[in-house]
Design a protein around this motif. Structure first.
Motif, PDB file in Angstrom:
ATOM      1  N   ALA A 323       0.832  -1.206   0.000  1.00 32.55           N
ATOM      2  CA  ALA A 323       0.000   0.000   0.000  1.00 32.55           C
ATOM      3  C   ALA A 323       0.867   1.258   0.000  1.00 32.55           C
ATOM      4  O   ALA A 323       0.561   2.239  -0.690  1.00 32.55           O
ATOM      5  N   LEU A 324       1.957   1.240   0.739  1.00 34.63           N
ATOM      6  CA  LEU A 324       2.863   2.388   0.795  1.00 34.63           C
ATOM      7  C   LEU A 324       3.533   2.609  -0.560  1.00 34.63           C
ATOM      8  O   LEU A 324       3.614   3.743  -1.047  1.00 34.63           O
ATOM      9  N   ARG A 325       4.009   1.546  -1.175  1.00 32.51           N
ATOM     10  CA  ARG A 325       4.700   1.687  -2.465  1.00 32.51           C
ATOM     11  C   ARG A 325       3.730   2.114  -3.570  1.00 32.51           C
ATOM     12  O   ARG A 325       4.099   2.898  -4.452  1.00 32.51           O
ATOM     13  N   ASN A 326       2.501   1.601  -3.545  1.00 32.98           N
ATOM     14  CA  ASN A 326       1.528   1.993  -4.558  1.00 32.98           C
ATOM     15  C   ASN A 326       1.193   3.473  -4.475  1.00 32.98           C
ATOM     16  O   ASN A 326       0.939   4.130  -5.488  1.00 32.98           O
ATOM     17  N   ALA A 327       1.169   4.008  -3.258  1.00 33.53           N
ATOM     18  CA  ALA A 327       0.791   5.408  -3.072  1.00 33.53           C
ATOM     19  C   ALA A 327       1.956   6.368  -3.204  1.00 33.53           C
ATOM     20  O   ALA A 327       1.782   7.515  -3.618  1.00 33.53           O
ATOM     21  N   LEU A 328       3.165   5.908  -2.858  1.00 34.53           N
ATOM     22  CA  LEU A 328       4.315   6.811  -2.766  1.00 34.53           C
ATOM     23  C   LEU A 328       5.386   6.557  -3.815  1.00 34.53           C
ATOM     24  O   LEU A 328       6.251   7.413  -4.029  1.00 34.53           O
ATOM     25  N   GLU A 334      10.367   3.988   0.631  1.00 31.08           N
ATOM     26  CA  GLU A 334      11.459   3.379   1.398  1.00 31.08           C
ATOM     27  C   GLU A 334      11.619   4.036   2.767  1.00 31.08           C
ATOM     28  O   GLU A 334      12.058   3.386   3.718  1.00 31.08           O
ATOM     29  N   LYS A 335      11.252   5.294   2.900  1.00 33.18           N
ATOM     30  CA  LYS A 335      11.341   5.972   4.199  1.00 33.18           C
ATOM     31  C   LYS A 335      10.360   5.391   5.213  1.00 33.18           C
ATOM     32  O   LYS A 335      10.602   5.427   6.420  1.00 33.18           O
ATOM     33  N   TYR A 336       9.221   4.876   4.712  1.00 34.62           N
ATOM     34  CA  TYR A 336       8.095   4.559   5.588  1.00 34.62           C
ATOM     35  C   TYR A 336       7.753   3.072   5.682  1.00 34.62           C
ATOM     36  O   TYR A 336       6.917   2.687   6.500  1.00 34.62           O
ATOM     37  N   THR A 337       8.371   2.232   4.859  1.00 37.51           N
ATOM     38  CA  THR A 337       8.026   0.816   4.865  1.00 37.51           C
ATOM     39  C   THR A 337       8.493   0.131   6.139  1.00 37.51           C
ATOM     40  O   THR A 337       9.388   0.598   6.848  1.00 37.51           O
TER      41      THR A 337
END
Length: 362
Positions: A323-328, A334-337
């Motif tokens: 979900a993080l990679r799809n949005a960002l 990579e900062k938030y995963t």
């Protein structure tokens, strides 16, 4: 099957840059990039000039070019291939007179390149010649954002004395008058930095503004800024909202809260499986996100009663990161995963690699 190759050209009040670019492509050493379709990006005034100078059935220089170089059945430039930018009110953009017009042109060029690049079977060659200087900048940046391996960017160069002549469109094979046999038209290839892999997937498949694309790229260079609002069911990273289900949001909030309170990551694999402590901790966050609603057959209910097992942990971790990679996009995400965090004791842990001051959670 003939490969699909599109020439993407800018045109203002000098549409001859289109035929000059075509001529330059034919003269390149090695395999020539012969486009199967030509797409012209322009303004309303520029479109009028293109129709008159290039597509007139009798005087159109595009038709002359195709006949001169025996390309009548190989090049396609139809009225529907002339794309006109629209102003904020939806009317065709006459010219670039204001900042609003400039923004509209940036979004138009960015969206056109994005849309054309969606088809993996189409190779693009974009020419910066033509139009206002800002149009060339936006096209170059759009190619960096959406260009793929094999796509090309160039600028056409014409011998001095010919580049400003309104009657010169390309060197004609039979033309030996007025010294035009000595004219040189060549393409300067411009390498561009590909940033496509840094963009979120929805930027590649849905219309987004030029400024939104720039924001994503710039955000990767800025300090992390993560906000998790459990009551509001919202995750916001670097100013960008990330959509998550209640279960995934609770799982992420659980991990983020540990980083915020400097508790560190979660030891993994579990010493005991299922892990009752982790199950109880997670369900507290799930209740905060869901408003206390728990279904008997819900996986989270089993976490509370039986403990969290390895499969549930791995599935949620993977889905949160997706979900993080799809949005960002990959680079910013990579900062938030959730990832492996090294510890002094050498214990394998998963968590968020953020400092407490980079996190806001409520």
């Amino acid at each position: 099957m003939q490969p699909k190759r599109y020439l993407v050209a800018l045109s203002g009040m000098s549409p001859q840059v289109v035929t000059e670019t075509l001529y330059g492509l034919l003269q390149r050493e090695g395999e020539a990039f012969l486009p199967t379709e030509i797409h012209i990006l322009t303004t309303a005034k520029g479109a009028e000039r293109v129709h008159r100078a290039l597509l007139d059935p009798i005087l159109g220089h595009f038709h002359h070019f195709c006949r001169d170089y025996d390309l009548e059945d190989r090049l396609a430039l139809a009225p529907q291939h002339i794309h006109v930018a629209q102003a904020e009110d939806g009317r065709p953009l006459s010219d670039i007179f204001s900042q609003h017009d400039n923004t509209a042109m940036a979004d138009f060029i960015c969206e056109t390149v994005r849309r054309l690049s969606e088809d993996a079977d189409i190779q693009l060659h974009a020419s910066l010649a033509g139009g206002r200087k800002t149009m060339g900048f936006f096209l170059g940046y759009a190619m960096s954002l959406f260009g793929r391996p094999g796509d090309e960017l160039s600028h056409v160069l014409v011998s001095e004395g010919f580049e400003s002549r309104p009657d010169f469109f390309y060197p004609r094979p039979s033309d030996r008058l007025c010294g035009e046999s000595t004219v040189e038209v060549m393409l300067a290839d411009i390498p561009f930095v590909p940033m496509r892999e840094e963009l979120p997937k929805n930027f590649l498949t849905h219309k987004r503004s030029y400024s939104e694309a720039v924001q994503i790229i710039r955000a990767a260079e800025q300090p992390a800024d993560l906000k998790v609002d459990m009551a509001g069911k919202r995750v916001r990273a670097s100013g960008i909202d990330i959509s998550m289900s209640n279960s995934l949001l609770a799982f992420y909030a659980w991990m983020v809260d540990r980083a915020k309170s400097a508790q560190g990551g979660l030891a993994y694999p579990f010493e005991h499986e299922p892990n009752r402590v982790y199950g109880l901790e997670f369900t507290r966050f799930y209740e905060a996100v869901s408003g206390g609603e728990m279904r008997v057959n819900d996986r989270t209910a089993r976490d509370e009663v039986e403990g969290m097992d390895r499969r549930n942990f791995e599935v949620r971790l993977s889905r949160v990161n997706t979900a993080l990679r799809n949005a960002l996009g990959n680079r910013l995400a990579e900062k938030y995963t959730l990832k492996y965090i090294d510890t002094e004791r050498g214990v394998k842990q998963y968590g968020v690699a953020l400092a407490p001051e980079e996190i806001e959670i409520k």
